[in-house]
Design an enzyme around this catalytic site. Structure first.
Site, PDB file in Angstrom:
ATOM      1  N   THR A  29       0.904  -1.003   0.158  1.00 58.98           N
ATOM      2  CA  THR A  29      -0.023  -0.052   0.270  1.00 58.98           C
ATOM      3  C   THR A  29       0.766   1.286  -0.204  1.00 58.98           C
ATOM      4  OG1 THR A  29       0.106  -0.163   2.335  1.00 58.98           O
ATOM      5  CG2 THR A  29      -1.969  -1.144   1.358  1.00 58.98           C
ATOM      6  N   CYS A  33       2.829   2.736   9.647  1.00 63.34           N
ATOM      7  CA  CYS A  33       1.873   3.023  10.639  1.00 63.34           C
ATOM      8  C   CYS A  33       2.745   2.787  11.975  1.00 63.34           C
ATOM      9  CB  CYS A  33       0.766   1.803  10.658  1.00 63.34           C
ATOM     10  SG  CYS A  33      -0.626   1.878   9.389  1.00 63.34           S
ATOM     11  N   CYS A  37      -1.560   0.727  15.364  1.00 62.97           N
ATOM     12  CA  CYS A  37      -2.636   1.195  14.305  1.00 62.97           C
ATOM     13  C   CYS A  37      -3.975   0.218  14.404  1.00 62.97           C
ATOM     14  CB  CYS A  37      -2.061   1.186  12.923  1.00 62.97           C
ATOM     15  SG  CYS A  37      -3.327   1.819  11.641  1.00 62.97           S
ATOM     16  N   ARG A  40      -6.808  -2.685   9.641  1.00 64.15           N
ATOM     17  CA  ARG A  40      -6.552  -4.166   9.629  1.00 64.15           C
ATOM     18  C   ARG A  40      -5.199  -4.544   9.380  1.00 64.15           C
ATOM     19  NH1 ARG A  40      -8.233  -8.541   5.997  1.00 64.15           N
ATOM     20  NH2 ARG A  40      -7.979  -7.270   4.236  1.00 64.15           N
ATOM     21  N   ARG A  62       4.453   6.530   2.812  1.00 61.91           N
ATOM     22  CA  ARG A  62       3.873   7.856   3.255  1.00 61.91           C
ATOM     23  C   ARG A  62       3.156   7.394   4.696  1.00 61.91           C
ATOM     24  NH1 ARG A  62       1.569   6.504  -1.271  1.00 61.91           N
ATOM     25  NH2 ARG A  62      -0.667   6.113  -0.312  1.00 61.91           N
ATOM     26  N   CYS A  64       0.503   6.891   7.418  1.00 66.03           N
ATOM     27  CA  CYS A  64      -1.015   6.514   7.592  1.00 66.03           C
ATOM     28  C   CYS A  64      -1.874   7.563   7.986  1.00 66.03           C
ATOM     29  CB  CYS A  64      -1.035   5.209   8.575  1.00 66.03           C
ATOM     30  SG  CYS A  64      -2.819   4.594   9.034  1.00 66.03           S
ATOM     31  N   CYS A  67      -3.719   6.251  11.929  1.00 64.68           N
ATOM     32  CA  CYS A  67      -2.809   6.413  13.179  1.00 64.68           C
ATOM     33  C   CYS A  67      -1.660   7.463  13.384  1.00 64.68           C
ATOM     34  CB  CYS A  67      -2.394   5.001  13.339  1.00 64.68           C
ATOM     35  SG  CYS A  67      -0.916   4.640  12.109  1.00 64.68           S
TER      36      CYS A  67
HETATM   37 ZN   LIG Z   1      -1.974   3.113  10.568  1.00 65.30          ZN
END
Ligand SMILES: [Zn+2]
Length: 339
Positions: A29, A33, A37, A40, A62, A64, A67
């Site tokens: 993705t 995080c 976080c 999922r 990048r 998140c 979170c």
């Molecule tokens: Zn996150």
């Protein structure tokens, strides 16, 4: 750097203690995080761990948006400075004022604070006050030492011996509370909105879904003051007694009734937690076995719910009977106490 196995374990547990110690990069993705976080969990094979956000960004990832991994230290600073402010003030502070210091919105700040401490800012302040009150009593011994010095084996014996008076100040209540100063507050509890009011002698009103107007009606001549530092300490004890029912015989009361009502209220205080009595048993206990209906009325005239546990009286045959604040609250109280 933390070993990958340990880091992955922290991620699967959403362990907040690891926030700020590494970040979790998800290669599929392109996001990284904080370990806790709430999103999922990615598949383990798609995860790479980085020492911090900077390293993750250097790898083309990048942060998140959920979170906000780069805000970890900001959250910590916000919570720590709020705790300092509450400690210094010695009383609960307005959420809006605490949040403003941090630059967060009140609702976001409340979430961050609760995530870190397990308590809302207001509950944290109350717990702190209760702890301080308890420490003051045990160290300075203003009450406890006096009790032992007086030859009682402990506070519960003391309150048993003095319970005949229930901390009552008869003169104050004869004229609608003339001359009495009553501190009060309405707080949210798991049983709904709870009104607590107290004089310097003890709690004079505890009820649910009522506000100041109930006090104006009952004590029209008294001076009503919302909050107050000493009152907050008592309030914390009352809230604890309601949320986690235990022995609350140490909480002073300031109530006044007829001789019969007071006899009934004393009997109510003798019903052990987790037990119930019928109205007939209550009447018999005060030496008036035929006055079942009067015992029920005296029960209902009780000004201080929970602490004078009128909810522990039920009908013969196990029916709950009535309750001034609704059967849901009575049932919830009995359930809490049966655990
Ligand atoms: Zn996150």
């Amino acid at each position: 750097m933390i070993a990958d196995d340990e880091a992955w374990a922290a991620v699967t547990e959403r362990n907040r203690a690891f926030d700020g110690r590494f970040v979790t990069g998800v290669l599929t993705t392109g996001i990284y995080c904080r370990p806790s976080c709430a999103a999922r969990h990615p598949a383990r094979r798609n995860v790479r761990f980085f020492a911090n956000g900077e390293a993750a960004r250097a790898a083309g990832l990048r942060p998140c948006k959920r979170c906000l991994p780069d805000d970890v230290s900001r959250d910590e600073r916000a919570v720590l400075s709020a705790i300092e402010a509450i400690k210094a003030a010695g009383q609960p502070l307005a959420l809006a004022a605490l949040a403003e210091e941090t630059g967060y919105s009140p609702s976001h700040f409340q979430r961050v604070f609760t995530r870190h401490t397990g308590l809302s800012p207001a509950a944290f302040a109350r717990a702190l006050m209760a702890e301080r009150a308890a420490t003051a009593l045990s160290e300075e011994g203003s009450v406890t030492q006096a009790i032992y010095a007086a030859g009682y084996s402990g506070p519960s014996r003391f309150y048993e011996a003095t319970e005949g008076r229930l901390g009552m100040a008869p003169s104050a209540w004869a004229n609608g509370g003339r001359g009495a100063v009553i501190h009060w507050s309405v707080v949210e509890t798991s049983l709904g909105r709870m009104l607590v009011a107290a004089t310097a002698k003890g709690v004079c009103r505890l009820s649910f879904n009522e506000g100041r107007e109930a006090l104006d009606q009952r004590f029209p001549q008294a001076e009503l003051v919302e909050g107050g530092a000493e009152f907050e300490a008592l309030l914390a004890q009352v809230i604890a007694a309601v949320e986690a029912p235990g022995d609350f015989g140490h909480i002073p009361l300031d109530v006044k009734g007829t001789a019969f009502q007071e006899a009934v209220w004393r009997e109510l205080r003798r019903i052990p937690k987790g037990e119930t009595r019928t109205y007939a048993e209550l009447a018999a206990a005060v030496g008036k076995p035929k006055a079942v209906r009067a015992a029920g009325s005296a029960n209902g005239a009780n000004n201080v719910a929970v602490l004078i546990p009128c909810h522990r009286v039920i009908r013969t045959g196990g029916h709950l009977g009535g309750y001034a604040y609704g059967l849901d609250i009575k049932r919830a109280l009995l359930e809490k106490e049966s655990k």
